[in-house]
Every structure is written in C-alpha cells, then in structure tokens.
Scaffold this motif. Structure first.
Motif, PDB file in Angstrom:
ATOM      1  N   ASP A 154      -4.315   5.120  -2.700  1.00  0.00           N
ATOM      2  CA  ASP A 154      -5.475   5.018  -2.436  1.00  0.00           C
ATOM      3  C   ASP A 154      -6.222   5.972  -1.679  1.00  0.00           C
ATOM      4  N   ASP A 155      -7.476   5.503  -1.177  1.00  0.00           N
ATOM      5  CA  ASP A 155      -8.069   6.479  -0.322  1.00  0.00           C
ATOM      6  C   ASP A 155      -7.458   6.950   0.990  1.00  0.00           C
ATOM      7  N   LYS A 156      -6.607   5.666   1.463  1.00  0.00           N
ATOM      8  CA  LYS A 156      -6.060   6.320   2.859  1.00  0.00           C
ATOM      9  C   LYS A 156      -4.866   6.650   2.661  1.00  0.00           C
ATOM     10  N   THR A 157      -3.919   6.241   1.679  1.00  0.00           N
ATOM     11  CA  THR A 157      -2.578   6.669   1.566  1.00  0.00           C
ATOM     12  C   THR A 157      -2.427   8.193   0.953  1.00  0.00           C
ATOM     13  N   GLY A 158      -3.443   8.511   0.137  1.00  0.00           N
ATOM     14  CA  GLY A 158      -3.670   9.912  -0.666  1.00  0.00           C
ATOM     15  C   GLY A 158      -3.621  10.885   0.251  1.00  0.00           C
ATOM     16  N   PRO A 159      -4.190  11.290   1.383  1.00  0.00           N
ATOM     17  CA  PRO A 159      -3.806  12.319   2.355  1.00  0.00           C
ATOM     18  C   PRO A 159      -2.653  12.347   3.075  1.00  0.00           C
ATOM     19  N   LEU A 160      -2.038  10.974   3.131  1.00  0.00           N
ATOM     20  CA  LEU A 160      -0.795  10.997   4.002  1.00  0.00           C
ATOM     21  C   LEU A 160       0.616  11.089   2.774  1.00  0.00           C
ATOM     22  N   LEU A 161       0.329  11.085   1.785  1.00  0.00           N
ATOM     23  CA  LEU A 161       1.460  11.034   0.741  1.00  0.00           C
ATOM     24  C   LEU A 161       2.269  12.183   0.826  1.00  0.00           C
ATOM     25  N   ASP A 162       1.896  13.503   1.090  1.00  0.00           N
ATOM     26  CA  ASP A 162       3.031  14.623   0.988  1.00  0.00           C
ATOM     27  C   ASP A 162       3.486  14.787   2.393  1.00  0.00           C
ATOM     28  N   THR A 163       2.501  14.533   3.451  1.00  0.00           N
ATOM     29  CA  THR A 163       2.869  15.017   4.922  1.00  0.00           C
ATOM     30  C   THR A 163       3.551  14.050   5.520  1.00  0.00           C
ATOM     31  N   LEU A 164       3.425  12.489   5.390  1.00  0.00           N
ATOM     32  CA  LEU A 164       4.403  11.570   6.065  1.00  0.00           C
ATOM     33  C   LEU A 164       5.095  10.401   5.135  1.00  0.00           C
ATOM     34  N   LEU A 165       4.575  10.190   3.866  1.00  0.00           N
ATOM     35  CA  LEU A 165       5.273   9.149   3.216  1.00  0.00           C
ATOM     36  C   LEU A 165       6.285   9.541   2.651  1.00  0.00           C
ATOM     37  N   GLN A 174       0.678  -1.281   0.027  1.00  0.00           N
ATOM     38  CA  GLN A 174       0.082  -0.017   0.080  1.00  0.00           C
ATOM     39  C   GLN A 174       0.809   1.382  -0.068  1.00  0.00           C
ATOM     40  N   ALA A 175       1.712   1.351   1.008  1.00  0.00           N
ATOM     41  CA  ALA A 175       2.784   2.427   0.939  1.00  0.00           C
ATOM     42  C   ALA A 175       3.515   2.560  -0.378  1.00  0.00           C
ATOM     43  N   GLN A 176       4.176   1.672  -0.881  1.00  0.00           N
ATOM     44  CA  GLN A 176       4.758   1.604  -1.903  1.00  0.00           C
ATOM     45  C   GLN A 176       4.123   2.016  -3.452  1.00  0.00           C
ATOM     46  N   ALA A 177       2.773   1.566  -3.419  1.00  0.00           N
ATOM     47  CA  ALA A 177       1.919   1.971  -4.329  1.00  0.00           C
ATOM     48  C   ALA A 177       1.657   3.416  -4.557  1.00  0.00           C
ATOM     49  N   ALA A 178       1.513   4.017  -3.339  1.00  0.00           N
ATOM     50  CA  ALA A 178       1.489   5.471  -3.110  1.00  0.00           C
ATOM     51  C   ALA A 178       2.504   6.292  -3.614  1.00  0.00           C
ATOM     52  N   ILE A 179       3.769   5.732  -3.238  1.00  0.00           N
ATOM     53  CA  ILE A 179       5.030   6.449  -3.734  1.00  0.00           C
ATOM     54  C   ILE A 179       5.192   6.245  -5.012  1.00  0.00           C
ATOM     55  N   ASP A 180       4.842   5.352  -5.619  1.00  0.00           N
ATOM     56  CA  ASP A 180       4.878   5.154  -7.056  1.00  0.00           C
ATOM     57  C   ASP A 180       3.774   5.748  -8.012  1.00  0.00           C
ATOM     58  N   GLY A 181       3.114   6.324  -7.398  1.00  0.00           N
ATOM     59  CA  GLY A 181       1.938   7.121  -8.013  1.00  0.00           C
ATOM     60  C   GLY A 181       0.627   6.793  -8.148  1.00  0.00           C
TER      61      GLY A 181
END
Length: 798
Positions: free
Chosen positions: A420-431, A410-417
């Motif tokens: 999802d609904d959970k990682t989207g709001p966390l992408l810039d601030t945490l991930l 889940q975290a890797q997919a967010a970084i790779d572009g």
C-alpha cells in the motif's frame, strides 16, 4: 463505589446506669477505668487489678464493673477476660480487608463483623499501610483476612501488615436470584457462575434490599453453615448485570482475584514520568526500526531491523536488531509502579478489554515504541551465519525512533505483492531484508528442531456493545513467524549474556516430559500399531518424526493431542532447566516488559551485568528471585484461566440462539463422565455426558484415551471427528452441552473383551442402541450364595 449499597451504620451506645454497681473501697471509678483502657488500648482483668493494687473481693467487683461498662457500650469486651476502649484498636489483631476507596487504598476492619452485637458500634476502619520492602507475599485484596499491627495517627488508624492469613480467601462470583415466598418474604439466593461446582448460597447480612434479580455480585461464604440446604454468604461487591454483554470479562476478573486498576501513588508516578534525553545512551535513531504487530495492538514494545552482514568473514550472514522498550527506566525497584507491576505479574487480555500490568500512560505512551517518536530502548544486535546459527550478540541502552508502524497483514500483503502507500516505499529497503533474515533464521530453526505441535487459535470480534459478531480461526502469517523467531533469538541472547556474567535471572523453563508421561504415550501409540521405545530419552527430533510422519494419516489429530498432553507446563525459575519445547539450553523472557514482570527483571539484570545504569537488579531482588518466579508463574496461570473462562462465556452467549443446531467438531478430551468436544468452526468447547452416549455402559480407558462400550466394545476416541447437536448454552458459566449424532468407532477385533461390570453380575438387561431389549446375561439366580462364602459363614459361626 461498589460498596455504597452496603453502608456501615454506626450504633449508639447504651447510657451507663452506674448505681446498679457497688463501688468498693480501692476500686477506681468508671472514668478512671476508661482512662486506663484508653491509655493502654487493651488490658485484661489481671493487668487492671495489678495496676490498681486490687486483691480478693475487689478483683471480683472489678470484673463486675467491667462487665457492666461493656454492656453499657462504654468499653469493648475483646476476649473472656480482655477489654479495650471504645473506638480503639488493639496493638495487634486479626482483621478483614473490607473495601477499597477511590484512591485505591485498602481499608480493614478489626474483629469478625458477625461477632459485633447490634447494640454496639463497629470498630473503626483502619487504612492498610503500603507493604514494606521486606514483604514478598502478594498484597491482600477485598475479603482477605490478615494479621496486622495497629497504629493511631493524626489521620486515623493505620494497619501494618504482618501476615496474610488466607490469601485468596474463598470468594464466590454469582448471579442474584430473588424468589417470593409466602407472606411476602423473599429469599435471596446466589447462583455460582462456576460450572465446576453446583453449590448455591443464600445471601445474608445488610444491604440486601438494594439487590435486584440478575445482579452479578462477589460474595464470601460465612460461618453458620447448615447441614442441609444452601450455605450462607455475604455480599462484598456488586459488579454488574447478567444481561450486560461485557460482564463475561468482569466475572472472570473477580472469579480469579485479578488486580484491577492501580493505586493513587502508582498513577501519580506514571503521570510524572518523563522521556529521557540522549545523555549516556547510544543513539540508534538513524537505524530504521519498524514495529509489526496485530492490527488492534495498543502498545508496541518491540521493533526490528535487519540487513546483510558486510563482514567478508560471514558470507550469506545477517545482522538482526531487536529493540525493546526500556521499561526499567520508568519502573524502578521499590517504587509504587514496581509493587503494582509485581502484584499483577502480567497483563491479562480479554476480548473486550485489557487489565494492564502498567498504567496506560506508560504502556500505551512513553513505553510504547510509537512511530516517529524518540523512545528509550534496550536493544540487542545479533549476527547470524548463512545457516542461521547465532555467532554473536551485544546489548546497548539507547534512544531509537520507529520509522513505521505496520500490522501483520499489512507487512505480509506487501511481501506477497500488494503493497500500500505506506509499505511501498519500505518494501525494498526494510521489508525484504527482514524476510531474507527470517529465511536465514528459519534454516537455523529447522536444524534446532523445536516441537512441531499444532495449536490453532480463534479470534473473537465484538460489536460496539460488546456482543460477539464473529468467531474465526487466527490465520498464521509469515510476518507473525518472523517476529516470533526474532523475539526468541533476542530472549536467548539475554539469557546467555546474564549466564556469561554470572548474574542471577529468572529463566523461562520447560522441562522434558517425565518418564511416566513417556510411558503413557508409548502405551497409547501401541494401540495404533506405532512403535515407541519407553527407555529412549525424550528428544524433540523424535516427537517431530512422529508428528510429521503421521500428519497426513487418519490419526494425525489424536496423535497431536496426545503429544501435546505429554509435555510439561512451562514456568519461571531462577534455576535453568532449559526449554524443551523450543529445544534451547538458555532461555529467558526479555522482549515484553510492558506486559510481563519476568521481562522487566531480566532487563534489570542486563543493566546491572553490563553496567548500563544505576537502576539495575538490586541485591534484595536477587535474594527474592525464587519468590518472584513462583509468584509470576501463579499470576500467569491465573490470567490464562481467567482469559479462557471469559472467552468461553462470550462463545456460549454467541451460540445461545443456536440451540438445536448441528455442528462439526472433534473429541479433545475423554473422561469417565463424558467427552469434551471442540467445534471446528468456532473453537467452542463443550461436553457430551457419558449418560447420553447410548444404552451400553462406557468405560474410560486411559491408555487408549477412549470410552469403550463394556459389552459392544464400540469406542469414542480422543481426536475423532464427530457431528453433534447443541442441547444447552449457558452464558453465565460458559458451559455448552452437546448430544452425539455420529456413530461410535467399531470395536477393535484385536483388543481383549472388556471385563463386564456390576450390571452383568446383577443380571441387569442390556439395551442395545436399536432400543430393543436384549437377553439377560451373566446374572445369578436370586438367593444364590457362592460355595466359598457359605463355608466362610460356617467357620464364623463356630
């Protein structure tokens, strides 16, 4: 309970026929003798004679009366001249742990069961008392023999452990095979599940009528071993059926003596545990920690958070927080939870289950850093410069709240572009800050140069019934490497903090390869034309230069295998020898106290050293650190063997329907009796017997890690890619047998010709791979005796 098939049947005592024994003057009557024995629990003839003032013929008559009382079942003969009251146990004695009740209590039986006569009752069972704090050895388990002190209490007999006589007493896990003999008599045999031994056993004792063909049981070899044929064994416990998919893990658990479950006091302590309030803890709930774990993880013992360092003196630097579950708050020294955790040493992971170090109410509850829940933590704040060098660290005992629970994927997919609904709001601030910090730490890792050995892993997927439906390689993600590197730095910080405060601890050590191993590596590399100076001290940079320089070459896999085999095995120690593989001077396990006892000890050390509470490492624990380190090293290796065997059984069951199919694989082991092969697709391990390799005689060359044809010089070398056919799959043992389909490597033209063995000296014909008989070579005429031997015989006659 598993032992219900083998009940204890008390035997009635024979009535005493007193008139046959003459009562001499001064000799006490029967009841007086029995009362004397009951009062003392055990006396010998001399003690009784002295007590009643008997001499001469009276002593002889006393021995006669005691003998008849014993034969009548009214007293117990315990030695050549020693007697005791029926139903009483001696002050001390050897006993066997025979069962575990529903509360987890162990029960022992004094004496040898096979020595008990059929017309006499068995001695009473005694409950094994909890181990004293001073006892540092591993507690006994079913089938072990111990030396104990017996005490009569209002609740029955209690046995106090003095010494374990045969810790890990030999036990056999096997499958029951019932064969019908003539006249309707059945022979019940036990087929061991250990493929390294071909021993079978014949089962004896009570309760055999309840056994069925295919039962998987735990048994113990008994006395009376015959010179020929199978050895006798008695059943201790029935643990399943051979056709049950999940029996693979159960067999591994029992084969290696893993502790199952927890005793009643431990469960009660776990259920009584309460989450702590803030109190004197540091409030970390405003820090947005997140957990990143495998998708099927049940417990979460670490959380991370990172951001740029705002200190102008550290441009390009990062602050990394690692929060670990504060297990030490719940598992205190000397508690039942602590004793069970130390006994287990670590959690053991199988494809279908986990045998946890702590009860689930803690490991998956209060000690798990669950999303949105207040959790007690021991956290470390680390500061790194732009080059990835750690500048400082500090520990706090606090209260935190996880902002999100994410999987690696889940975290890797967010970084790779693809958030999802959970990682989207966390992408810039945490991930993204986490990945930036990881890039910073990676620069430091590259400078540090840990070993670059490649060890691919496989993931086994089961269906609801426990059958294997898929085996696939584990994909290595940046998210996994991020968590791994941050955990390594937290472990380093813990070791450095305790070293600085001169607080004893258990290090995770990995010593440099021995000179002998380095010499063997140099000899092997010479066969490939690669230089290696034997006298050069081992350095990770040197190993990495070799591995990286050959990674695209034809020998990459074999070099990786040999370099891996050159390394020592990591272990726990109160002495610091450094960690060669990670290229670190100080290293301790701190980040997984839910599943490793070593980490719990390190937590207690930090609490003591940094004055973070009154539940830190005790003086007694410091005194016994060496024993603890040795014990948890053994439990770790025991778990690794059990996990590996279970996986092998699951894979063998998965491939059972594919006998006759062909597979691609690689030679991962070379021995004088055959080649060990790992299949490319599934990672399954099996053997190709040397006898099936062809008509040449293959000799094991431990320098080249190869089997070399004695006549042809053809070679089978470690790391060679091959094609094989599956000939046999044995789910019970996990064994796989393959047939070689590939052709061997041609003889090395620069190698000296192999020295011919006994086949040439006896004139045995060589059968080439084509199957056509070849000429006899090297044989001597029948009756030929060398001249030196003739002369020696003449001298002997003189």
């Amino acid at each position: 309970m598993a032992m219900s098939k083998f009940p204890r049947v008390p035997r009635a005592a024979k009535p005493l026929n007193s008139p046959i024994v003459k009562v001499a003057r001064g000799l006490p009557d029967d009841q007086t003798l029995l009362d004397a024995l009951a009062a003392n629990r055990e006396l010998d003839v001399g003690d009784l004679a002295k007590q009643f003032g008997l001499k001469g013929d009276d002593r002889r008559l006393l021995r006669q009366r005691l003998k008849h009382l014993s034969e009548a079942g009214q007293l117990d003969k315990r030695g050549r001249k020693t007697f005791g009251a029926i139903g009483a146990l001696p002050d001390t004695g050897v006993c066997e742990v025979v069962e575990r009740d529903i509360d987890g209590e162990l029960w022992v039986q004094w004496g040898k069961p096979e020595d008990t006569k059929k017309d006499k009752a068995k001695p009473p069972l005694a409950r094994l008392a909890p181990l004293k704090k001073s006892v540092v050895q591993t507690p006994p388990t079913i089938g072990d023999r111990i030396f104990a002190r017996f005490e009569k209490t209002s609740d029955g007999w209690v046995a106090h452990l003095i010494k374990v006589l045969d810790q890990g007493a030999p036990k056999v896990v096997g499958v029951v095979r019932i064969s019908r003999q003539r006249k309707g008599v059945s022979e019940i045999r036990l087929e061991s599940v250990n493929r390294k031994t071909k021993e079978n056993y014949v089962l004896t004792g009570q309760g055999l009528d309840a056994l069925e063909d295919g039962d998987v049981v735990v048994a113990a070899p008994v006395g009376g071993i015959t010179r020929y044929g199978p050895k006798p064994a008695k059943v201790i416990e029935v643990i399943g059926k051979e056709d049950e998919p999940k029996v693979a893990s159960i067999m591994s658990i029992h084969s290696h003596g893993l502790s199952i479950g927890f005793n009643a006091d431990t469960e009660l302590e776990a259920k009584s545990a309460k989450a702590p309030g803030l109190g004197k803890r540091t409030d970390l709930r405003d820090l947005p920690f997140i957990t990143i774990d495998p998708s099927d993880a049940k417990d979460h013992d670490d959380a991370v958070y990172a951001h740029r360092d705002e200190d102008e003196a550290n441009p390009g630097g990062y602050v990394v927080w690692v929060a670990i579950a504060d297990v030490a708050h719940y598992v205190t020294p000397g508690s039942s939870l602590d004793k069970d955790a130390r006994d287990k040493g670590n959690s053991t992971y199988f494809p279908d289950r986990v045998e946890p170090m702590l009860p689930h109410v803690l490991s998956s509850g209060l000690c798990s850093l669950q999303e949105g829940e207040n959790r007690a933590t021991l956290a470390v704040r680390m500061v790194f410069n732009a080059a990835g060098k750690k500048l400082s660290h500090s520990f706090v005992r606090g209260l935190m709240r996880s902002a999100a629970k994410l999987s690696y994927e889940q975290a890797q997919a967010a970084i790779d572009g693809t958030p999802d609904d959970k990682t989207g709001p966390l992408l810039d601030t945490l991930l993204k800050p986490l990945w930036e910090a990881h890039a910073c730490l990676t620069r430091g890792r590259n400078i540090r140069q840990p070993l670059h050995i490649n060890s691919p892993e496989r993931k086994i997927t089961l269906d609801a019934e426990g059958k294997v439906i898929k085996i696939e390689p584990r994909v290595s993600l940046d998210a996994m490497q991020l968590i791994e590197e941050m955990m390594i730095q937290a472990n380093v910080s813990a070791a450095e903090a305790l070293e600085k405060h001169k607080t004893p601890l258990i290090f995770r050590v990995h010593e440099a390869p021995s000179l002998e191993k380095i010499g063997n590596l140099a000899d092997f590399l010479a066969t490939l034309g690669l230089p290696w100076t034997k006298g050069e001290p081992p350095r990770t940079e040197r190993f990495n230069a070799l591995l990286d320089g050959q990674k695209d070459g034809p020998h990459a896999e074999i070099i990786n295998e040999v370099v891996l085999r050159t390394q020592m095995q990591a272990h726990y120690s109160p002495e610091n020898y450094g960690h060669f593989g990670l290229n670190l001077d100080n290293y301790a396990h701190f980040t997984s106290p839910i599943r490793r006892y070593a980490d719990l000890v390190v937590h207690r050390g930090l609490i003591r050293a940094l004055k973070l509470g009154d539940d830190g490492l005790t003086d007694y624990e410091i005194k016994t650190l060496k024993d603890t380190a040795e014990h948890i090293t053994e439990t770790e290796r025991r778990s690794m063997k059990a996990e590996r065997e279970a996986i092998e059984r699951y894979i063998a069951a998965f491939l059972q329907d594919q006998v006759g199919a062909t597979f691609q694989g690689r030679i991962v082991g070379v021995t004088r009796f055959g080649l060990f092969v790992k299949l490319t697709e599934t990672g399954a391990d099996g053997i190709i017997p040397v006898s099936s390799l062809g008509n040449d005689y293959f000799v094991h060359d431990d320098v080249q890690h190869a089997l070399i044809g004695e006549r042809s010089g053809q070679r089978w070398r470690l790391g060679t890619n091959i094609e094989v056919e599956l000939m046999e799959a044995m789910p019970i043992t996990g064994g796989l047998v393959f047939k070689m389909l590939s052709e061997p490597e041609a003889a090395d033209p620069n190698a000296p010709r192999a020295r011919l063995g006994v086949r040439a000296r006896t004139g045995q014909a060589f059968q080439p791979r084509s199957g056509k008989p070849g000429p006899k070579t090297g044989g001597r005429p029948k009756g030929f005796i060398p001249q030196g031997v003739k002369n020696a015989k003449k001298k002997k006659k003189r």
